[in-house]
Scaffold this motif. Structure first.
Motif, PDB file in Angstrom:
ATOM      1  N   ARG A  76       0.811  -1.219   0.000  1.00  0.00           N
ATOM      2  CA  ARG A  76       0.000   0.000   0.000  1.00  0.00           C
ATOM      3  C   ARG A  76       0.846   1.271   0.000  1.00  0.00           C
ATOM      4  NH1 ARG A  76      -0.321   1.564   5.547  1.00  0.00           N
ATOM      5  NH2 ARG A  76       0.522  -0.052   6.938  1.00  0.00           N
ATOM      6  N   HIS A  77       2.090   1.158   0.437  1.00  0.00           N
ATOM      7  CA  HIS A  77       2.952   2.337   0.474  1.00  0.00           C
ATOM      8  C   HIS A  77       3.501   2.690  -0.905  1.00  0.00           C
ATOM      9  CE1 HIS A  77       2.883   2.416   4.834  1.00  0.00           C
ATOM     10  NE2 HIS A  77       3.280   1.147   4.881  1.00  0.00           N
ATOM     11  N   PHE A  78       3.433   1.749  -1.855  1.00  0.00           N
ATOM     12  CA  PHE A  78       4.164   1.944  -3.100  1.00  0.00           C
ATOM     13  C   PHE A  78       3.336   1.842  -4.377  1.00  0.00           C
ATOM     14  CE2 PHE A  78       7.102   0.150   0.074  1.00  0.00           C
ATOM     15  CZ  PHE A  78       7.970   1.218   0.187  1.00  0.00           C
ATOM     16  N   VAL A  79       2.189   1.176  -4.331  1.00  0.00           N
ATOM     17  CA  VAL A  79       1.454   0.942  -5.578  1.00  0.00           C
ATOM     18  C   VAL A  79       0.927   2.236  -6.206  1.00  0.00           C
ATOM     19  CG1 VAL A  79       0.822  -1.453  -5.114  1.00  0.00           C
ATOM     20  CG2 VAL A  79      -0.620   0.400  -4.214  1.00  0.00           C
ATOM     21  N   SER A  80       0.716   3.277  -5.415  1.00  0.00           N
ATOM     22  CA  SER A  80       0.226   4.531  -5.988  1.00  0.00           C
ATOM     23  C   SER A  80       1.342   5.322  -6.667  1.00  0.00           C
ATOM     24  CB  SER A  80      -0.430   5.399  -4.912  1.00  0.00           C
ATOM     25  OG  SER A  80       0.519   5.795  -3.930  1.00  0.00           O
ATOM     26  N   ARG A  81       2.593   5.039  -6.305  1.00  0.00           N
ATOM     27  CA  ARG A  81       3.721   5.814  -6.818  1.00  0.00           C
ATOM     28  C   ARG A  81       4.560   5.050  -7.831  1.00  0.00           C
ATOM     29  NH1 ARG A  81       6.154   9.005  -1.517  1.00  0.00           N
ATOM     30  NH2 ARG A  81       4.162   9.344  -0.443  1.00  0.00           N
ATOM     31  N   PHE A  82       4.470   3.719  -7.804  1.00  0.00           N
ATOM     32  CA  PHE A  82       5.319   2.893  -8.655  1.00  0.00           C
ATOM     33  C   PHE A  82       4.501   1.830  -9.385  1.00  0.00           C
ATOM     34  CE2 PHE A  82       8.033   4.322  -5.156  1.00  0.00           C
ATOM     35  CZ  PHE A  82       9.210   4.688  -5.790  1.00  0.00           C
ATOM     36  N   ASN A  83       5.044   1.369 -10.509  1.00  0.00           N
ATOM     37  CA  ASN A  83       4.633   0.096 -11.077  1.00  0.00           C
ATOM     38  C   ASN A  83       5.381  -0.975 -10.282  1.00  0.00           C
ATOM     39  OD1 ASN A  83       3.047   1.025 -13.426  1.00  0.00           O
ATOM     40  ND2 ASN A  83       5.009   1.853 -14.129  1.00  0.00           N
ATOM     41  N   VAL A  84       4.677  -1.699  -9.418  1.00  0.00           N
ATOM     42  CA  VAL A  84       5.321  -2.615  -8.478  1.00  0.00           C
ATOM     43  C   VAL A  84       5.353  -4.030  -9.047  1.00  0.00           C
ATOM     44  CG1 VAL A  84       5.217  -3.636  -6.178  1.00  0.00           C
ATOM     45  CG2 VAL A  84       4.652  -1.206  -6.504  1.00  0.00           C
ATOM     46  N   PHE A  85       6.527  -4.656  -8.955  1.00  0.00           N
ATOM     47  CA  PHE A  85       6.731  -6.035  -9.374  1.00  0.00           C
ATOM     48  C   PHE A  85       7.272  -6.830  -8.185  1.00  0.00           C
ATOM     49  CE2 PHE A  85       6.895  -3.416 -13.073  1.00  0.00           C
ATOM     50  CZ  PHE A  85       6.366  -4.174 -14.114  1.00  0.00           C
ATOM     51  N   VAL A  86       6.661  -7.980  -7.906  1.00  0.00           N
ATOM     52  CA  VAL A  86       7.078  -8.814  -6.774  1.00  0.00           C
ATOM     53  C   VAL A  86       7.293 -10.239  -7.280  1.00  0.00           C
ATOM     54  CG1 VAL A  86       6.615  -9.444  -4.383  1.00  0.00           C
ATOM     55  CG2 VAL A  86       5.567  -7.382  -5.335  1.00  0.00           C
ATOM     56  N   PRO A  87       8.533 -10.612  -7.609  1.00  0.00           N
ATOM     57  CA  PRO A  87       8.787 -11.927  -8.198  1.00  0.00           C
ATOM     58  C   PRO A  87       9.010 -13.020  -7.147  1.00  0.00           C
ATOM     59  CG  PRO A  87      10.805 -10.667  -8.148  1.00  0.00           C
ATOM     60  CD  PRO A  87       9.734  -9.768  -7.566  1.00  0.00           C
ATOM     61  N   ASP A  88       8.837 -14.257  -7.576  1.00  0.00           N
ATOM     62  CA  ASP A  88       9.331 -15.411  -6.837  1.00  0.00           C
ATOM     63  C   ASP A  88      10.708 -15.740  -7.390  1.00  0.00           C
ATOM     64  OD1 ASP A  88       7.038 -15.850  -5.291  1.00  0.00           O
ATOM     65  OD2 ASP A  88       6.113 -17.100  -6.831  1.00  0.00           O
ATOM     66  N   LEU A  89      11.727 -15.767  -6.547  1.00  0.00           N
ATOM     67  CA  LEU A  89      13.034 -16.221  -6.993  1.00  0.00           C
ATOM     68  C   LEU A  89      12.969 -17.708  -7.320  1.00  0.00           C
ATOM     69  CD1 LEU A  89      15.316 -14.323  -4.442  1.00  0.00           C
ATOM     70  CD2 LEU A  89      15.057 -13.833  -6.889  1.00  0.00           C
ATOM     71  N   LEU A  90      13.955 -18.177  -8.056  1.00  0.00           N
ATOM     72  CA  LEU A  90      13.972 -19.579  -8.467  1.00  0.00           C
ATOM     73  C   LEU A  90      13.988 -20.507  -7.251  1.00  0.00           C
ATOM     74  CD1 LEU A  90      16.511 -19.286 -11.412  1.00  0.00           C
ATOM     75  CD2 LEU A  90      14.021 -19.494 -11.554  1.00  0.00           C
ATOM     76  N   PHE A  91      13.127 -21.506  -7.281  1.00  0.00           N
ATOM     77  CA  PHE A  91      12.913 -22.497  -6.219  1.00  0.00           C
ATOM     78  C   PHE A  91      12.093 -21.942  -5.056  1.00  0.00           C
ATOM     79  CE2 PHE A  91      17.058 -23.795  -8.146  1.00  0.00           C
ATOM     80  CZ  PHE A  91      16.547 -24.826  -8.896  1.00  0.00           C
ATOM     81  N   PHE A  92      11.437 -20.811  -5.307  1.00  0.00           N
ATOM     82  CA  PHE A  92      10.493 -20.256  -4.340  1.00  0.00           C
ATOM     83  C   PHE A  92       9.173 -20.024  -5.070  1.00  0.00           C
ATOM     84  CE2 PHE A  92      14.672 -19.113  -2.857  1.00  0.00           C
ATOM     85  CZ  PHE A  92      14.612 -19.278  -1.473  1.00  0.00           C
ATOM     86  N   GLY A  93       8.070 -20.213  -4.353  1.00  0.00           N
ATOM     87  CA  GLY A  93       6.775 -19.969  -4.970  1.00  0.00           C
ATOM     88  C   GLY A  93       6.590 -20.793  -6.226  1.00  0.00           C
ATOM     89  N   HIS A  94       6.317 -20.097  -7.332  1.00  0.00           N
ATOM     90  CA  HIS A  94       6.037 -20.779  -8.595  1.00  0.00           C
ATOM     91  C   HIS A  94       7.179 -20.652  -9.604  1.00  0.00           C
ATOM     92  CE1 HIS A  94       1.936 -21.518  -7.297  1.00  0.00           C
ATOM     93  NE2 HIS A  94       1.805 -20.240  -6.988  1.00  0.00           N
ATOM     94  N   SER A  95       8.376 -20.291  -9.146  1.00  0.00           N
ATOM     95  CA  SER A  95       9.529 -20.168 -10.039  1.00  0.00           C
ATOM     96  C   SER A  95      10.433 -21.390  -9.911  1.00  0.00           C
ATOM     97  CB  SER A  95      10.330 -18.898  -9.721  1.00  0.00           C
ATOM     98  OG  SER A  95       9.561 -17.746  -9.972  1.00  0.00           O
ATOM     99  N   TYR A  96      10.984 -21.813 -11.054  1.00  0.00           N
ATOM    100  CA  TYR A  96      11.758 -23.057 -11.068  1.00  0.00           C
ATOM    101  C   TYR A  96      12.689 -23.067 -12.277  1.00  0.00           C
ATOM    102  CZ  TYR A  96      12.887 -27.987 -11.780  1.00  0.00           C
ATOM    103  OH  TYR A  96      13.572 -29.162 -11.978  1.00  0.00           O
ATOM    104  N   THR A  97      13.800 -23.778 -12.146  1.00  0.00           N
ATOM    105  CA  THR A  97      14.662 -24.019 -13.295  1.00  0.00           C
ATOM    106  C   THR A  97      15.165 -25.458 -13.274  1.00  0.00           C
ATOM    107  OG1 THR A  97      16.617 -23.264 -14.519  1.00  0.00           O
ATOM    108  CG2 THR A  97      16.801 -23.284 -12.121  1.00  0.00           C
ATOM    109  N   SER A  98      15.323 -26.018 -14.461  1.00  0.00           N
ATOM    110  CA  SER A  98      15.926 -27.350 -14.582  1.00  0.00           C
ATOM    111  C   SER A  98      17.422 -27.249 -14.825  1.00  0.00           C
ATOM    112  CB  SER A  98      15.269 -28.114 -15.745  1.00  0.00           C
ATOM    113  OG  SER A  98      15.435 -27.407 -16.972  1.00  0.00           O
TER     114      SER A  98
END
Length: 339
Positions: A76-98
């Motif tokens: 809430r502190h940033f969405v009004s001022r920025f285009n906010v991106f919140v990624p999952d790093l590899l092997f976290f959440g839905h990010s993965y690499t073989s």
């Protein structure tokens, strides 16, 4: 037997995760997955509507639950001022690499390729703990892409010999991995003790077990390899320097990455860095002292915001039409393709 049966029907952790997901959606973000085309899948929360008049902000998580839990109370502190991106790093959440790479450098390259797939070529960046390692690498590899960077409780300037010299409260990397990747309630309690000045007391083991089951059982071996790779052969004398305006933000009682590493990082970056210390805070300063954490971020990131916004709008095109939500994948041809 009643509590055990209840956990099969109800998960507090999963319910809390759903609440965070709804808060991200309500904040104007959506879930998007990018196929980088090399066996690497990157997931990221991205703006539903990208506004060229706003600068972009990348929020990078550390080890722990997931990105939503670490940044959910700060959006809430940033969405009004920025285009906010919140990624999952590899092997976290839905990010993965073989692919076999486990370095923060590879994480940084993958994240840069993912951001390019969303049409973003310039951004400010906040990295918490391990996310700071990745963010620093991204700033070093792509100096034209990262405008400002905040490194929060991130032991970027640690060296392999620091473990032998007794800088940390753990004896070796195996013990560190056991704590950072808890598989038992006892280890999770230990992690809480290391992360907070005043950890929650009397939390029933049933809730800790539920948290572990939902958050800590996926990609355990790969995450252990990330930790092992982080320290192996690391020497400050061989470490690159970044030139972007940098805020080093630290809890004064951090037991995972002691404050000494904060000052070491500030000195390594040099005149472009400033340091802010939050009192009575541990490693999880973003959760323990959210108001102070957000205050420092806003003050640093919004300084000269008009010029930042202007440069961002001229260098960051809107989302390409091929960018779709999580139920779809988009292939990416990038100048940063790894060999």
């Amino acid at each position: 037997m009643l509590p055990g049966k209840l956990t099969k029907c109800f998960s507090f952790t999963a319910s809390r995760d759903w609440v965070y997901r709804q808060s991200f959606l309500n904040a104007g973000l959506r879930s998007a997955t990018t196929d980088l085309g090399d066996g690497t899948i990157m997931h990221c929360w991205v703006p539903k509507i990208y506004k060229q008049t706003k600068p972009s902000l990348l929020l990078v998580h550390g080890f722990g639950a997931n990105a939503m839990w670490q940044y959910g109370d700060h959006l809430r502190h940033f969405v009004s001022r920025f285009n906010v991106f919140v990624p999952d790093l590899l092997f976290f959440g839905h990010s993965y690499t073989s692919r076999p790479e486990r370095t923060e450098s590879f994480q940084a390259v993958s994240m840069m390729k993912m951001m390019e797939s969303h049409g973003v070529r310039r951004m400010s960046l906040v990295g918490i703990s391990y996310g700071g390692f990745v963010g620093y690498s991204m700033a070093a590899q792509f100096p034209e892409a990262v405008e400002k960077i905040v490194l929060c409780c991130s032991g970027v300037c640690l060296e392999e010999k620091d473990m032998e010299d007794g800088l940390f409260k753990v004896a070796n990397l195996d013990e560190a991995a056991d704590i950072l990747l808890p598989q038992t309630p006892a280890r999770l309690r230990q992690l809480m003790k290391f992360s907070f000045v005043k950890p929650a007391r009397g939390v029933p083991s049933i809730f800790l077990t539920d948290f572990i089951h939902v958050m800590c059982t996926k990609y355990v071996q790969e995450k252990r390899e990330l930790i092992q790779t982080l320290l192996k052969g690391r020497k400050l004398s061989e470490f690159p320097r970044i030139t972007q305006p940098t805020l080093v933000l630290w809890g004064d009682q951090d037991q995972i990455f002691p404050l000494e590493l904060g000052y070491r990082l500030k000195n390594h970056v040099g005149e472009n860095a400033q340091i802010a210390i939050i009192k009575n805070a541990g490693h999880a300063v973003n959760l323990e002292k959210p108001k102070e954490f957000a205050k420092h971020l806003k003050s640093f990131l919004t300084a000269d915001s008009l010029s930042t916004s202007s440069s961002s709008s001229s260098s960051s095109p809107p989302f390409p039409q091929t960018c779709r939500d999580q139920s779809h994948e988009n292939k990416l041809d990038s100048p940063f393709d790894l060999k």
